[in-house]
Design an enzyme around this catalytic site. Structure first.
Site: not given
Lengths: 560, 371
Positions: A287-289
């Site tokens: 995801g966003s990481t």
């Protein structure tokens, strides 16, 4: 009257007997003198007894020499069923000492084997209790048992051993060849019942004890990490959780923990799935990481500057018949702000500017899709597809961490490369191997895999990530004393081929002090209940761990 | 004492001494394990040796003529004991056979006594009826019936080894007494079917015969005792591995201090000792036969031959088994193996031979007078 005839017949008898005796002499000569050596060899072969002398298994210490795995003497209760007499009336006493049902004991005691174990490696002292019962044919053997004095602490790292002391999981498995030592041997003679005849011991070589392992793990950091992870795991009623703490300059793992966990001293009582070192054996969509990686590629390739403006389509961006959405709609954002507010659309546009090949190259360069080479068993390298098989939509997913899978150690290692000025270090758990006398047999030096981005790009990324914590999505991870660089992640889990709207992996990764990073911390929480934003679930955990660890490091620096 | 008596006593003394040393060496470990006293068997054998010496003296000094008179009651007593041993309230069962009578802490083997009593009886009978021994019905029927009863009772125990030995010694006595060869052959042939049944109908005996023919075919099973005995003897070589050093006695070779004591002596002291024992027995039978040749009358002659053949034959069978020359039979080595009854009766036998020897001078006088 004794006649000549009588005497003649007697003489015949005497003659026959004499012939028999002479035949015996000849027979003895044949057996003892002619075939003697062959028969003697045959006899020696059956008298010979070879047995192993067990070495002591090496201990496992943390980086400061604190004991994490040791050996303790225990008693194995055993029986020789053929020698037991009228055991039935005493079996209850035995049952209460050993905590085994009387019926199970009776079955073993009445078996046809010549030797049975009643309890392998019981607590020390049980042997004396059993001996005090004075039962014929029941006794105990002295053995050693692997003991983990800190219980659950670092359970997944250490692993465990089987009843014979062979490593089955974790470092016990990975470094079994160092820990086990070399058995000695002994050549002796035995009687027909297989017992050694002590005066006839002919030759022996002593065993070489196993080597000790000194880990890069710090018991205190491990303890802080486990304590905070446990708290989050319980509070969020999560399905699982993982924490990795690394030294970005060396790649040394300082702490690594998972939930659910187990106790290696009594692992049989715990669920098999709880013994899995999820940090390395489980992969997930980050995801966003992962936006950090896309951003790194954009900057390093010189396509974007921090101040470059990117239009974020007011929160809805159609791509090949699919709509990409942001949680909060944005218009024009700078490159830096795209990461700070974690805009999916903004990152997709960076990805589109990079195009497939370049993005892929950076993903691989940061170590995704290959094993990190950490010395832990069972690493799963994750799935990074080659650009040839990317769909048109892939560029609308991969830049913010979908359509790819990674393991937690990979993610922490990639972030460490940024914290380390662009040089990717290979993660490591073992610092050195010591022999029985404490001499260093093998020293594991930090190993640079290579430069991934320039130090300038790394500095810029730190700048962005500090922004994430100071004014972006990661505010809950901020500390008063230190500037923190970090990134949140809230990944939807894939359920039956579609992205779930109820199941998430919430994560936070970051490092501090931002100017001169000492530690990298990654926390992932699998399926938290209630809040699921990475910032809310993992952010506070990061802050508490970072506070604890930085205080500890500051104190130990003063001490030294 | 005559020269022969002296020599016989000396030989007996030597063999018994060898036996005592060998018994301690072979039994110490088993005894320690079983009774907590390594000298357990040695002490018992010493006690029996003392008793044997006493009875030997009695046998030697008993009036010569009284021996003939005593032969019948002794035989009757033996038959009585042989019947008693078969009854569970008197007989002690061991290894599937009833061979021992319980006497407090000790036990006694009636078959050993029966052997000597039968020799005594046959010698007396055949000497008394020496004119009729060539006749089948009037001469041979009675001794054959007695022989049949005694061996029959022994085979019931069962103890085939002793039974065969007694049968053979009896045949030797009949042969020497002058029974026609054809009758003896007849007796031999008529016992063949019985022998066949006794051996080939009993599985363990059949296995022993097969193992005797090829012991290395099944060294862990039927051939176990023979091959272990071979290994013991072979390990000894010329001069042995040293007294007390035997490995085979450590439960590899069963009955190491009884039936297979000879093999352990061969392991510890080598060919020199085993050959010496053969020569001692050879000297023993020559001395025994010399006494028989010089006996004052046919009774003494037959008695001397019978006792000598019994002891010599027993030694041949035992050593023959140890060297794989004969199928395995549980028969002790005279004077050497552990076993009280056997030692006692053999020493009584030696006493009787010395008794005969005591009267050898008389016979010379008699013959001179008659001339």
């Amino acid at each position: 009257m004794v006649t000549k005839w009588h005497k003649f017949r007697t003489f015949l008898v005497l003659f026959t007997l004499t012939v028999c005796f002479i035949y015996l002499l000849q027979r003895l000569r044949q057996i003892q003198l002619v075939a003697g050596e062959t028969l003697a060899q045959e006899a020696r072969a059956q008298h010979q007894l070879n047995f192993q002398l067990s070495p002591r298994r090496g201990n496992i210490y943390d980086r400061n020499g604190k004991e994490l795995a040791v050996n303790v003497p225990v008693d194995s209760i055993c029986a020789w069923p053929k020698k037991t007499r009228s055991i039935e009336k005493d079996v209850d006493k035995l049952s209460s000492i050993l905590g085994i049902p009387a019926s199970t004991l009776l079955e073993k005691l009445c078996s046809r084997k010549s030797f049975v174990y009643l309890t392998r490696k019981a607590e020390k002292g049980k042997g004396a209790q059993v001996r005090n019962l004075n039962l014929p044919g029941v006794g105990y053997l002295k053995e050693v048992k692997r003991f983990y004095p800190k219980g659950q602490l670092a359970a997944h790292l250490l692993g465990f051993v089987d009843v014979d002391g062979v490593g089955l999981e974790g470092l016990e498995l990975y470094y079994n060849r160092y820990l086990r030592g070399t058995p000695g041997w002994c050549q002796a003679e035995k009687d027909a019942r297989g017992r050694e005849i002590l005066p006839f011991r002919s030759n022996h070589a002593p065993p070489t004890d196993g080597c000790h392992l000194v880990l890069t793990i710090d018991e205190v950091i491990q303890h802080i990490s486990e304590r905070e992870l446990e708290r989050t795991f319980q509070e969020r009623k999560a399905k699982g959780a993982t924490i990795v703490v690394m030294n970005p300059r060396t790649g040394e793992i300082l702490a690594l923990a998972n939930r659910p966990t187990f106790n290696p001293n009594s692992f049989k009582g715990d669920e098999v799935s709880s013994r899995r070192n999820r940090a390395i054996t489980d992969t997930f969509e980050p995801g966003s990481t992962f936006k950090v990686i896309t951003a790194a590629a954009g900057l390093e390739e010189g396509i974007f500057q921090l101040k470059d403006k990117i239009f974020c389509e007011e929160g809805s961006y159609r791509l090949c018949g699919h709509t990409i959405r942001d949680v909060h709609p944005h218009g024009w954002l700078s490159f830096k702000e795209v990461i700070e507010v974690s805009s999916n659309i903004g990152v997709v546009k960076i990805g589109q500017a990079l195009q497939k090949e370049r993005l892929y190259r950076y993903i691989r360069a940061f170590g995704f899709g290959t094993k990190t080479g950490a010395d832990l068993p069972g690493e799963v390298k994750g799935l990074i597809r080659h650009p040839h098989s990317w769909s048109k939509l892939s560029l609308g997913a991969i830049p913010f961490g979908q359509e790819i899978t990674v393991n937690a150690v990979q993610l922490a290692t990639a972030l460490s490369a940024i914290a380390n000025g662009g040089i990717l270090m290979r993660p490591m758990v073992v610092d050195s191997v010591l022999d029985g006398e404490g001499e260093v047999v093998r020293k594991f030096e930090p190993q640079a895999v290579g430069r991934v981005i320039s130090s300038r790009t790394a500095k810029q990324l730190t700048n962005i990530l500090v922004g994430v914590v100071e004014k972006g999505t990661g505010k809950m991870a901020g500390l008063k004393e230190y500037r923190v660089a970090g990134k949140t992640g809230t990944a939807q889990k894939v359920e039956e081929g579609r992205y779930s709207h109820t199941k998430f992996i919430s994560s936070f990764m970051g490092y501090l002090p931002a100017g001169d990073p000492e530690i990298v911390i990654l926390i992932t929480v699998d399926e938290p209940r209630g809040d699921y934003y990475g910032a809310m679930v993992a952010g506070p955990t990061f802050r508490r761990v970072a506070e604890g660890v930085m205080t500890y490091l500051a104190i130990s620096k003063i001490k030294n | 004492m005559t020269k022969s008596s002296c020599l016989l006593f000396l030989l007996t003394f030597t063999l018994v001494s060898i036996g005592l040393v060998a018994i301690y060496s072979t039994s110490a470990i088993s005894a320690e394990e079983k009774y907590g006293d390594s000298a357990h068997f040695l002490k018992r054998q010493l006690m029996w040796t003392g008793l044997g010496l006493a009875f030997m003296l009695i046998a030697m000094v008993t009036k010569y003529e009284l021996l003939k008179v005593l032969s019948k009651p002794l035989l009757l007593l033996s038959v009585l004991l042989l019947i008693m041993v078969l009854l569970p309230q008197f007989g002690k069962e061991a290894g599937g056979a009833r061979r021992w009578l319980r006497l407090g802490r000790f036990s006694f083997q009636p078959s050993e006594m029966a052997k000597l009593a039968l020799i005594l009886y046959l010698s007396a009978y055949l000497a008394r009826k020496q004119d009729r021994v060539k006749e089948l019905w009037r001469g041979l029927l009675a001794p054959l019936l007695v022989l049949g009863v005694v061996t029959g009772l022994i085979l019931l125990q069962p103890d085939l080894g002793t039974g065969l030995l007694i049968g053979m010694v009896s045949l030797i006595l009949l042969f020497v007494a002058g029974v026609r060869i054809i009758y003896l052959a007849g007796i031999g042939f008529s016992s063949l079917p019985a022998l066949y049944l006794l051996i080939f109908r009993v599985p363990y005996r059949q296995r022993r015969i097969l193992a005797f023919l090829d012991p290395w075919k099944d060294p862990k099973g039927a051939g176990y005792q023979i091959t272990q005995s071979f290994m013991a003897l072979g390990s000894g070589g010329l001069d042995g591995i040293g007294l007390g050093e035997s490995r085979q006695k450590l439960f590899y070779l069963p009955a190491a201090y009884t039936d297979f004591i000879y093999s352990i002596i061969g392991e510890e002291l080598g060919f020199m000792a085993t050959a010496a024992i053969v020569i001692l027995f050879l000297l023993f039978i020559w001395t025994g036969m010399r006494i028989a040749f010089r006996a004052p009358d046919l009774f003494g002659h037959l008695l001397g031959v019978g006792i000598t053949a019994a002891i010599g034959g027993q030694a041949i069978i035992n050593m023959g088994v140890a060297t794989g020359s004969l199928p395995t039979k549980g028969i002790p080595l005279p004077f050497i193996s552990f076993g009280g009854s056997s030692l006692l009766m053999n020493m009584v036998g030696v006493g009787l031979l010395m008794n005969i020897s005591r009267h050898s001078g008389v016979s010379k006088l008699k013959t001179k007078n008659q001339k």
